[in-house]
Design a protein around this motif. Structure first.
Motif, PDB file in Angstrom:
ATOM      1  N   GLY A 153      10.358  -1.209   6.722  1.00  0.00           N
ATOM      2  CA  GLY A 153       9.508  -2.443   6.069  1.00  0.00           C
ATOM      3  C   GLY A 153       8.583  -2.816   7.045  1.00  0.00           C
ATOM      4  N   ASP A 154       8.575  -2.726   8.389  1.00  0.00           N
ATOM      5  CA  ASP A 154       7.570  -3.284   9.038  1.00  0.00           C
ATOM      6  C   ASP A 154       6.654  -1.999   9.899  1.00  0.00           C
ATOM      7  N   PHE A 155       6.762  -0.782   9.200  1.00  0.00           N
ATOM      8  CA  PHE A 155       6.144   0.301   9.788  1.00  0.00           C
ATOM      9  C   PHE A 155       4.603   0.376   9.160  1.00  0.00           C
ATOM     10  N   TYR A 156       4.708   0.122   7.862  1.00  0.00           N
ATOM     11  CA  TYR A 156       3.338   0.214   7.139  1.00  0.00           C
ATOM     12  C   TYR A 156       2.584  -1.155   7.182  1.00  0.00           C
ATOM     13  N   ARG A 157       1.279  -1.083   7.073  1.00  0.00           N
ATOM     14  CA  ARG A 157       0.431  -2.505   7.099  1.00  0.00           C
ATOM     15  C   ARG A 157      -0.283  -2.521   5.532  1.00  0.00           C
ATOM     16  N   LEU A 158      -0.316  -3.735   5.170  1.00  0.00           N
ATOM     17  CA  LEU A 158      -0.969  -3.890   3.997  1.00  0.00           C
ATOM     18  C   LEU A 158      -2.548  -3.906   4.171  1.00  0.00           C
ATOM     19  N   PRO A 159      -3.415  -3.342   3.393  1.00  0.00           N
ATOM     20  CA  PRO A 159      -4.734  -3.147   3.664  1.00  0.00           C
ATOM     21  C   PRO A 159      -5.634  -4.222   4.268  1.00  0.00           C
TER      22      PRO A 159
END
Length: 333
Positions: A190-196
């Motif tokens: 849940g912390d691995f990806y970043r919102l654009p």
């Protein structure tokens, strides 16, 4: 394809040091990267081959969880007896994700890092902030049928393509990494990806040269699990909407509800507010509809993808009906 330097790494530590150089990329199965290089969307100066590293084991952890090496192929992971028995949600998502040929080559780490299939990202003549920051986003006013309705920004509405990552998000997976300086860390998915945000070209929290070495799953959920994927055709198509659902029923009430979504978000989407609405309550269509309304409260269509909003509601309700009905049938048999 532009010229590049090719080197085979002898160890994970060496791979990280090599890839810390500007414009270097890791390559394993290459099912996404090579396509992007042929189109000159990715133009690395160096490829670091990690395909021969000892990262292809699937092992039970001391707490009954599972540690999946970054080089485990999607085919081997989907077919693993422990995965099929205790984490069937993951197996189903993998089998829904691609053709058999691709599953034989695609790796666990590479699957997490695959890039969007937005048509404007793949078209070099189009404006795309993910490919060329600051150029604009043609998807906003263009044909955006496959694009995101959640998590977008004024700079990007590209949807995340992975089925596997959606299942792993629902299963509370953690990503194990090794940095170029030898440091290790575990990152909740849940912390691995970043919102654009303003710069959608930065998609994860990984530092230059940081190598995914494994994905770790916690102990089995113990409830009923399903992966429901709606797509344009039955084989080898990306999700319009997908739902990964895991639910336990105790005394007729839903417990430990976990839901993640694909095809609708700029990252594998999970909204724990939706899970809390369902937690501890008896399953019903009225309750499922309430959960769907909360999930879609901030959803925004962009014309061609407006249909995803009602489709997401129906898909979520169908997935919840399936999980709760199947569990009730099993326990009453």
């Amino acid at each position: 394809m532009r010229p590049f330097e090719y080197t085979r790494a002898a160890s994970p530590g060496e791979a990280g040091q090599m890839a810390a150089a500007p414009d270097a990329r890791f390559i394993a199965g290459g099912t996404n990267l090579l396509d992007l290089m042929k189109l000159q969307i990715e133009t690395p100066d160096a490829l670091i081959d990690i395909s021969r590293l000892d990262l292809a084991a699937i092992e039970r952890t001391d707490d009954r969880g599972l540690r999946i090496g970054a080089l485990v192929t999607n085919a081997d992971l989907a077919a693993d007896p422990d995965v099929r028995r205790h984490w069937p949600l993951l197996s189903r998502a993998l089998l829904a994700g691609a053709s058999g040929q691709l599953r034989n080559k695609a790796t666990t780490g590479g699957n997490l890092l695959q890039r969007t299939r937005c048509g404007y990202f793949y078209e070099p003549s189009a404006r795309c902030n993910k490919r060329m920051p600051g150029s604009g986003c043609d998807a906003m006013e263009g044909i955006n049928r496959m694009n995101a309705i959640l998590g977008g920004s004024s700079a990007c509405i590209a949807v995340h393509p992975s089925d596997m990552a959606v299942a792993m998000r629902a299963l509370d997976a953690e990503v194990e990494t090794l940095s170029a300086d030898g440091a290790t860390r575990r990152i909740p998915l849940g912390d691995f990806y970043r919102l654009p945000g303003e710069d959608p070209s930065v998609e994860t929290v990984l530092a230059p040269g940081e190598l995914i070495v494994a994905v770790v799953l916690p102990p089995p959920h113990g409830g009923w699990q399903t992966y429901r994927k709606v797509r344009d055709r039955a084989s080898y198509a990306f999700a319009l909407v997908s739902v990964a659902a895991a639910v336990r029923l105790e005394d007729g009430l839903m417990r430990d509800v976990r839901l993640a979504f694909g095809g609708i978000g700029t990252m594998p989407w999970r909204d724990q507010r939706v899970e809390l609405v369902l937690e501890g309550k008896a399953p019903s269509d009225k309750l499922f509809d309430e959960a769907a309304r909360l999930l879609l409260q901030e959803a925004r269509g962009h014309g061609h993808n407006d249909f995803k909003i009602p489709l997401t509601r129906r898909t979520l309700m169908a997935a919840l009906r399936e999980t709760t009905a199947s569990f009730e049938e099993e326990t009453s048999a």
